[in-house]
Scaffold this motif. Sequence first.
Motif, PDB file in Angstrom:
ATOM      1  N   VAL A   1       0.726  -1.269  -0.045  1.00  0.00           N
ATOM      2  CA  VAL A   1       0.010  -0.001   0.001  1.00  0.00           C
ATOM      3  C   VAL A   1       0.989   1.310  -0.062  1.00  0.00           C
ATOM      4  O   VAL A   1       0.511   2.255  -0.746  1.00  0.00           O
ATOM      5  CB  VAL A   1      -0.971   0.123   1.311  1.00  0.00           C
ATOM      6  CG1 VAL A   1      -1.865   1.255   1.231  1.00  0.00           C
ATOM      7  CG2 VAL A   1      -1.630  -1.256   1.275  1.00  0.00           C
TER       8      VAL A   1
ATOM      9  N   LEU B   1       1.720   2.770  -3.112  1.00  0.00           N
ATOM     10  CA  LEU B   1       0.637   3.572  -3.784  1.00  0.00           C
ATOM     11  C   LEU B   1       0.655   5.153  -3.404  1.00  0.00           C
ATOM     12  O   LEU B   1      -0.396   5.642  -4.223  1.00  0.00           O
ATOM     13  CB  LEU B   1      -0.597   3.017  -3.700  1.00  0.00           C
ATOM     14  CG  LEU B   1      -0.813   1.370  -3.887  1.00  0.00           C
ATOM     15  CD1 LEU B   1      -1.958   0.870  -3.478  1.00  0.00           C
ATOM     16  CD2 LEU B   1      -0.709   1.496  -5.575  1.00  0.00           C
TER      17      LEU B   1
ATOM     18  N   TYR C   1      -1.548   8.269  -4.970  1.00  0.00           N
ATOM     19  CA  TYR C   1      -2.370   8.958  -4.381  1.00  0.00           C
ATOM     20  C   TYR C   1      -2.328  10.395  -4.089  1.00  0.00           C
ATOM     21  O   TYR C   1      -3.292  11.285  -4.378  1.00  0.00           O
ATOM     22  CB  TYR C   1      -2.593   8.263  -2.856  1.00  0.00           C
ATOM     23  CG  TYR C   1      -3.612   8.751  -2.030  1.00  0.00           C
ATOM     24  CD1 TYR C   1      -4.858   8.332  -1.970  1.00  0.00           C
ATOM     25  CD2 TYR C   1      -3.077   9.669  -0.966  1.00  0.00           C
ATOM     26  CE1 TYR C   1      -5.827   8.935  -1.132  1.00  0.00           C
ATOM     27  CE2 TYR C   1      -4.129   9.989   0.228  1.00  0.00           C
ATOM     28  CZ  TYR C   1      -5.264   9.989  -0.119  1.00  0.00           C
ATOM     29  OH  TYR C   1      -6.228  10.415   0.779  1.00  0.00           O
TER      30      TYR C   1
ATOM     31  N   ALA D   1      -4.286   8.111  -8.407  1.00  0.00           N
ATOM     32  CA  ALA D   1      -4.877   6.809  -8.013  1.00  0.00           C
ATOM     33  C   ALA D   1      -6.365   6.520  -8.266  1.00  0.00           C
ATOM     34  O   ALA D   1      -7.135   7.639  -8.279  1.00  0.00           O
ATOM     35  CB  ALA D   1      -4.814   6.689  -6.691  1.00  0.00           C
ATOM     36  N   ASP D   2      -6.744   5.574  -8.710  1.00  0.00           N
ATOM     37  CA  ASP D   2      -8.188   5.301  -9.014  1.00  0.00           C
ATOM     38  C   ASP D   2      -9.068   5.260  -7.852  1.00  0.00           C
ATOM     39  O   ASP D   2      -8.415   5.244  -6.743  1.00  0.00           O
ATOM     40  CB  ASP D   2      -8.622   4.082 -10.050  1.00  0.00           C
ATOM     41  CG  ASP D   2      -8.293   2.728  -9.192  1.00  0.00           C
ATOM     42  OD1 ASP D   2      -7.942   2.630  -8.119  1.00  0.00           O
ATOM     43  OD2 ASP D   2      -7.574   1.854  -9.919  1.00  0.00           O
TER      44      ASP D   2
ATOM     45  N   VAL E   1     -10.981   2.738  -6.300  1.00  0.00           N
ATOM     46  CA  VAL E   1     -10.586   1.701  -5.209  1.00  0.00           C
ATOM     47  C   VAL E   1      -9.320   1.742  -4.630  1.00  0.00           C
ATOM     48  O   VAL E   1      -9.227   1.648  -3.357  1.00  0.00           O
ATOM     49  CB  VAL E   1     -10.551   0.370  -6.054  1.00  0.00           C
ATOM     50  CG1 VAL E   1     -10.107  -0.867  -5.243  1.00  0.00           C
ATOM     51  CG2 VAL E   1     -11.708   0.104  -7.014  1.00  0.00           C
ATOM     52  N   THR E   2      -8.006   2.336  -5.325  1.00  0.00           N
ATOM     53  CA  THR E   2      -6.780   2.507  -4.740  1.00  0.00           C
ATOM     54  C   THR E   2      -6.815   3.660  -3.755  1.00  0.00           C
ATOM     55  O   THR E   2      -6.581   3.547  -2.593  1.00  0.00           O
ATOM     56  CB  THR E   2      -5.821   2.808  -5.824  1.00  0.00           C
ATOM     57  OG1 THR E   2      -6.023   1.917  -6.869  1.00  0.00           O
ATOM     58  CG2 THR E   2      -4.445   3.031  -5.216  1.00  0.00           C
ATOM     59  N   CYS E   3      -7.686   4.732  -3.976  1.00  0.00           N
ATOM     60  CA  CYS E   3      -7.731   5.605  -2.894  1.00  0.00           C
ATOM     61  C   CYS E   3      -8.416   5.268  -1.603  1.00  0.00           C
ATOM     62  O   CYS E   3      -7.912   5.757  -0.508  1.00  0.00           O
ATOM     63  CB  CYS E   3      -8.664   6.981  -3.330  1.00  0.00           C
ATOM     64  SG  CYS E   3      -7.819   7.796  -4.566  1.00  0.00           S
ATOM     65  N   GLU E   4      -9.504   4.505  -1.615  1.00  0.00           N
ATOM     66  CA  GLU E   4     -10.246   3.773  -0.471  1.00  0.00           C
ATOM     67  C   GLU E   4      -8.988   3.084   0.274  1.00  0.00           C
ATOM     68  O   GLU E   4      -9.043   3.027   1.503  1.00  0.00           O
ATOM     69  CB  GLU E   4     -11.345   3.226  -1.106  1.00  0.00           C
ATOM     70  CG  GLU E   4     -12.635   4.120  -1.374  1.00  0.00           C
ATOM     71  CD  GLU E   4     -14.036   3.533  -1.094  1.00  0.00           C
ATOM     72  OE1 GLU E   4     -14.007   2.129  -1.468  1.00  0.00           O
ATOM     73  OE2 GLU E   4     -14.960   4.135  -1.094  1.00  0.00           O
ATOM     74  N   ARG E   5      -8.450   2.231  -0.576  1.00  0.00           N
ATOM     75  CA  ARG E   5      -7.479   1.291   0.132  1.00  0.00           C
ATOM     76  C   ARG E   5      -6.473   2.199   0.748  1.00  0.00           C
ATOM     77  O   ARG E   5      -6.079   1.750   2.104  1.00  0.00           O
ATOM     78  CB  ARG E   5      -6.715   0.314  -0.965  1.00  0.00           C
ATOM     79  CG  ARG E   5      -6.140  -0.647  -0.463  1.00  0.00           C
ATOM     80  CD  ARG E   5      -5.701  -1.719  -1.634  1.00  0.00           C
ATOM     81  NE  ARG E   5      -4.665  -2.651  -1.066  1.00  0.00           N
ATOM     82  CZ  ARG E   5      -3.638  -3.145  -1.943  1.00  0.00           C
ATOM     83  NH1 ARG E   5      -3.479  -2.860  -3.063  1.00  0.00           N
ATOM     84  NH2 ARG E   5      -2.987  -3.918  -1.182  1.00  0.00           N
ATOM     85  N   VAL E   6      -6.085   3.112   0.307  1.00  0.00           N
ATOM     86  CA  VAL E   6      -4.776   3.878   1.033  1.00  0.00           C
ATOM     87  C   VAL E   6      -5.378   4.781   2.207  1.00  0.00           C
ATOM     88  O   VAL E   6      -4.934   4.644   3.273  1.00  0.00           O
ATOM     89  CB  VAL E   6      -4.462   5.023  -0.143  1.00  0.00           C
ATOM     90  CG1 VAL E   6      -3.248   5.982   0.642  1.00  0.00           C
ATOM     91  CG2 VAL E   6      -3.572   4.166  -1.348  1.00  0.00           C
TER      92      VAL E   6
ATOM     93  N   HIS F   1      -5.622   2.516   4.776  1.00  0.00           N
ATOM     94  CA  HIS F   1      -4.556   2.198   5.483  1.00  0.00           C
ATOM     95  C   HIS F   1      -3.793   3.225   6.521  1.00  0.00           C
ATOM     96  O   HIS F   1      -3.237   3.190   7.521  1.00  0.00           O
ATOM     97  CB  HIS F   1      -3.480   1.693   4.550  1.00  0.00           C
ATOM     98  CG  HIS F   1      -2.127   1.319   4.899  1.00  0.00           C
ATOM     99  ND1 HIS F   1      -1.746   0.417   5.548  1.00  0.00           N
ATOM    100  CD2 HIS F   1      -0.728   2.344   4.810  1.00  0.00           C
ATOM    101  CE1 HIS F   1      -0.210   0.563   5.997  1.00  0.00           C
ATOM    102  NE2 HIS F   1       0.091   1.619   5.309  1.00  0.00           N
TER     103      HIS F   1
END
Length: 337
Positions: free
Chosen positions: A16, A19, A23, A28-29, A31-36, A39
Amino acid sequence: VTATQAPDRRCTEPPVSALLTAYCFGDADHVTCERVQEHLLACPVCWDEVLRLEATVEVLRRDPHISPQPVTAEAVALVTIDGHGEHRFAGHVGFAVLSSGLYAALNAASVWTELAYQFARFEHLALWLVPATFASMFVGMLAVMWLGVRFERGARPMGLVASLLAFSLLTVISLVVTVALLPHEQVVHATFSTRAAGAAHVKSVLSYFVILAVLYVLVPWQAIIGLERELVQGRVGNTLALLRHDADAFHPTGVWYLRPSVLGWLFAFNVPFSIVGGNYLLDHLVPGPYSSWFAVALYIRMALWFVVAGAGLGWYVRRLQDVKRLALLMTKLSAQP
Ligand SMILES: [Zn+2]
């Protein structure tokens, strides 16, 4: 914050953390934004990194020197470029130290070559003059390259002129001192008439070393620093045209853009000359107790010439590629609405 957390500042989820740059630059797309974001709540290391990156993004977007184009993560990754003179040696410390060290070694090898044939007689002189030559040329070349960066700032960049003048001064001073200290007699005996040690050293420096330092170290050095400055100041079009060898491209102030292919040909051209010249001298050498020392010193000196040239050319080609990549990227970005 407990004492046990402080020394162990590691990200709990390294995939993470990779990314984060995307971000922060908005690349970042969803889904990636939410994941970051998820975290970040759990990882103080990544949180600090995001704060640092956001500050960088802010500076880059506001800096008037960096054209009003959107700045992407890719561009920033490429920008090891230093247009404002904030880093030592414009961010190229490695090359400055390496080329100064190699050039100093070449000069020291030349002094060593002039004394090695009669090492028993000149042992004392050789053992301090060779290291002294190395140390003074190393510091001197670093100073020359530093001056070249220092004078590259301002409205009228004078880096190339400054470094060439400083290098001339360094060469003259070092020759005067070295000639005064070297024996005023023929040290090397060959079947043809050889020069006195000091004169032989002067000949090596003036006919082989100076051209090497100017064409393979100082001119590429100033060209890269000047071209990086051009990009940072937003003059992308001409830089790209110059690197593409367009007829209407001009050399910006303080930049002498020498094509790497010219340097490559000069390098190749010099190989046979150097080998023939060196072997001619060795074939006509009058044998003495230290002839083999002299031969080794001569070959080391020859090899160092090619190492300096090769290192300079290699660095120049790689840095020109960096400049070109960044110029292309900046062009692509400015074409976007
Ligand atoms: Zn983390």
